[in-house]
Design a protein around this motif. Structure first.
Motif, short mmCIF file in Angstrom:
data_model
loop_
_atom_site.label_atom_id
_atom_site.label_comp_id
_atom_site.label_asym_id
_atom_site.label_seq_id
_atom_site.Cartn_x
_atom_site.Cartn_y
_atom_site.Cartn_z
N ASP A 139 0.63 -1.22 0.18
CA ASP A 139 0.03 0.05 0.00
C ASP A 139 0.88 1.10 -0.10
O ASP A 139 1.80 1.40 1.02
CB ASP A 139 -1.08 0.05 1.27
N GLY A 196 0.01 5.33 -0.10
CA GLY A 196 -1.18 6.13 0.04
C GLY A 196 -2.60 5.15 -0.23
O GLY A 196 -2.66 4.17 0.48
N ASN A 197 -3.13 5.76 -1.04
CA ASN A 197 -4.51 4.99 -1.45
C ASN A 197 -4.16 4.08 -2.70
O ASN A 197 -5.02 3.54 -3.43
CB ASN A 197 -5.44 5.98 -1.97
N THR A 198 -3.03 3.76 -3.11
CA THR A 198 -2.55 2.95 -4.26
C THR A 198 -2.11 1.50 -3.72
O THR A 198 -1.08 1.51 -2.90
CB THR A 198 -1.65 3.67 -5.10
N LYS A 199 -2.32 0.63 -4.53
CA LYS A 199 -2.02 -0.73 -4.21
C LYS A 199 -0.85 -1.13 -5.24
O LYS A 199 -1.29 -0.87 -6.63
CB LYS A 199 -3.28 -1.78 -4.09
N SER A 235 3.53 9.84 -2.75
CA SER A 235 1.88 9.75 -2.29
C SER A 235 1.71 10.78 -1.65
O SER A 235 0.47 11.59 -1.85
CB SER A 235 1.70 8.51 -1.88
N GLU A 236 2.29 11.49 -0.73
CA GLU A 236 2.14 12.54 0.16
C GLU A 236 2.50 13.89 -0.72
O GLU A 236 1.52 15.02 -0.41
CB GLU A 236 2.98 12.72 1.33
N ASP A 279 -3.28 12.61 -7.67
CA ASP A 279 -3.11 11.82 -8.52
C ASP A 279 -3.31 12.56 -9.93
O ASP A 279 -2.56 12.08 -11.19
CB ASP A 279 -4.46 11.12 -8.60
N HIS A 314 -0.96 6.01 -12.08
CA HIS A 314 -1.74 7.31 -12.22
C HIS A 314 -1.83 7.90 -13.23
O HIS A 314 -2.11 9.24 -13.33
CB HIS A 314 -1.07 8.25 -10.96
#
Length: 306
Positions: A69, A71-74, A131-132, A136, A161
C-alpha cells in the motif's frame, strides 16, 4: 569518463528540447578512471522486450506476488526470495546475472550485477514521498523515467496514475524476470492477455545497459518531465555518468528526484557527497526535500536545471 563541465544557456533561437543537454565527447578534459572501473567492460544499452512465455507464466507470478500500500494505491510485486529460488531451479537460466549474484552471495558485482532484485529502503521512502507530495492529477500525461529501476515500483506507481513511463536498469535479466512481470501484475485486470502486451508495446519502453550508452541510445526519444531514481549514487565513480544522463534526458523544466542513504559504507558515495558534487558542477539546483527521522539516515534530493 566525461567531464561534467558544460554550461546551460537559454537561446530562443534553439529548439527548447535541445537546450540544457549534455555534450557527449571523449575529447578535451576528462577525469581519470580508477583501478576499480577502468578495466570493466560495461554492458552496452539495448531496448528490452518481454520474454516469449511471460503471459503464460503470469498466473504463476500472481500466486506468488505481494501487495504494497502506497497511500491509496496498491502495488503488486514479486517476492525476491521466491523469484531467485525459481531462477536457481531452472538449469537453462544458469548464465543469468541475477543467478551469479546469488551464487556469490552479493548484491553488487561491479559491471555484472547492480542489485536489481532487491527492493531497497530508499525506494519505499520515495514512494511514500510521491504519494504525500503529489495529487493523482499531477501524473496525467507526464513522461517519467524510472532510472536504475530494479523492481520498477517507482515507475509502476507513476504508471498507475496516468503517466507514460519508461524503465531502465543495468541488467537485462532484471528487466525480463522482475520489472516486466511487476508491470504486468499492475495492469488493469480487465485487459486480455493480448491487451496487456499491446499496453506494454504502446505505453512503456524498457532499456538495459550502462547509463552513458543508454543516453546515447535514446537521444532521439522525447525527454522526460520527471526522472525518479533510488539507491543509484553509491559508486562515486559512476556519478559522472548519472549526472550526464540526467542532463541528457531531462526536459528543460523537468524535475529529478534522487533517493539515497546519507553514506554508503565501503564505497564512499552518499547524499552529502553527491550534493556537494552537484553544487560544484553548477548545472543543477539541488534541494533536500525529505530526510528520515529514524536511525537509517537517508533522504531525497530534488534537482532542477539552473
Amino acid at each position: 569518463m566525461f567531464k561534467f563541465n558544460f554550461k546551460v544557456e537559454a537561446d530562443t533561437s534553439e529548439d527548447p528540447e535541445a537546450v540544457k543537454s549534455a555534450i557527449f565527447s571523449n575529447e578535451g578534459n576528462s577525469e581519470p578512471e580508477s583501478e576499480n572501473t577502468k578495466n570493466i567492460d560495461w554492458y552496452q544499452a539495448e531496448k528490452v522486450k518481454p520474454i516469449d512465455n511471460i503471459i503464460s507464466t503470469l498466473d504463476f507470478y500472481e500466486l506468488n506476488a505481494k501487495e504494497m500500500d502506497v497511500g491509496n494505491t496498491k502495488i503488486r510485486h514479486l517476492v525476491a526470495g521466491f523469484l531467485l529460488d525459481d531462477i536457481k531451479a531452472q538449469t537453462h537460466l544458469e548464465n543469468l546475472d541475477i543467478r551469479k549474484s546469488e551464487e556469490n552471495h552479493s548484491d553488487l558485482i561491479a559491471g555484472v550485477y547492480e542489485g536489481g532484485a532487491k527492493i531497497w529502503e530508499c525506494t519505499e521512502s520515495l514512494l511514500v514521498y510521491l504519494s504525500e507530495k503529489h495529487e493523482d492529477s499531477f501524473w496525467k500525461d507526464k513522461r517519467v523515467l524510472d532510472l536504475g529501476c530494479g523492481s520498477g515500483l517507482l515507475g509502476i506507481y507513476a504508471m498507475k496514475h496516468g503517466a507514460r513511463v519508461d524503465f531502465q536498469d543495468y541488467n537485462k535479466d532484471v528487466l525480463e524476470y522482475i520489472t516486466y512481470p511487476n508491470v504486468l501484475l499492475n495492469l488493469d485486470e480487465s485487459l486480455t492477455d493480448d491487451g496487456k502486451l499491446q499496453f506494454l508495446d504502446k505505453h512503456t519502453s524498457l532499456y538495459a545497459g550502462d547509463w552513458a550508452h543508454f543516453t546515447q541510445l535514446t537521444k532521439e526519444v522525447e525527454k522526460y518531465d520527471l526522472i525518479l531514481t533510488s539507491e543509484t549514487i553509491y559508486n562515486i565513480e559512476n556519478q559522472q555518468k548519472l549526472l550526464e544522463t540526467f542532463a541528457g534526458r531531462l526536459k528543460p523544466d523537468g524535475i529529478i528526484l534522487v533517493a539515497a542513504k546519507s553514506h554508503y559504507f565501503g564505497v564512499g558515495g552518499g547524499l552529502e557527497q553527491f550534493s556537494e558534487k552537484i553544487k560544484l558542477e553548477n548545472v543543477f539546483r539541488c534541494e533536500n526535500v525529505w530526510q528520515a527521522d529514524d536511525n537509517l539516515k537517508r533522504g531525497i534530493l530534488q534537482l532542477k536545471f539552473q
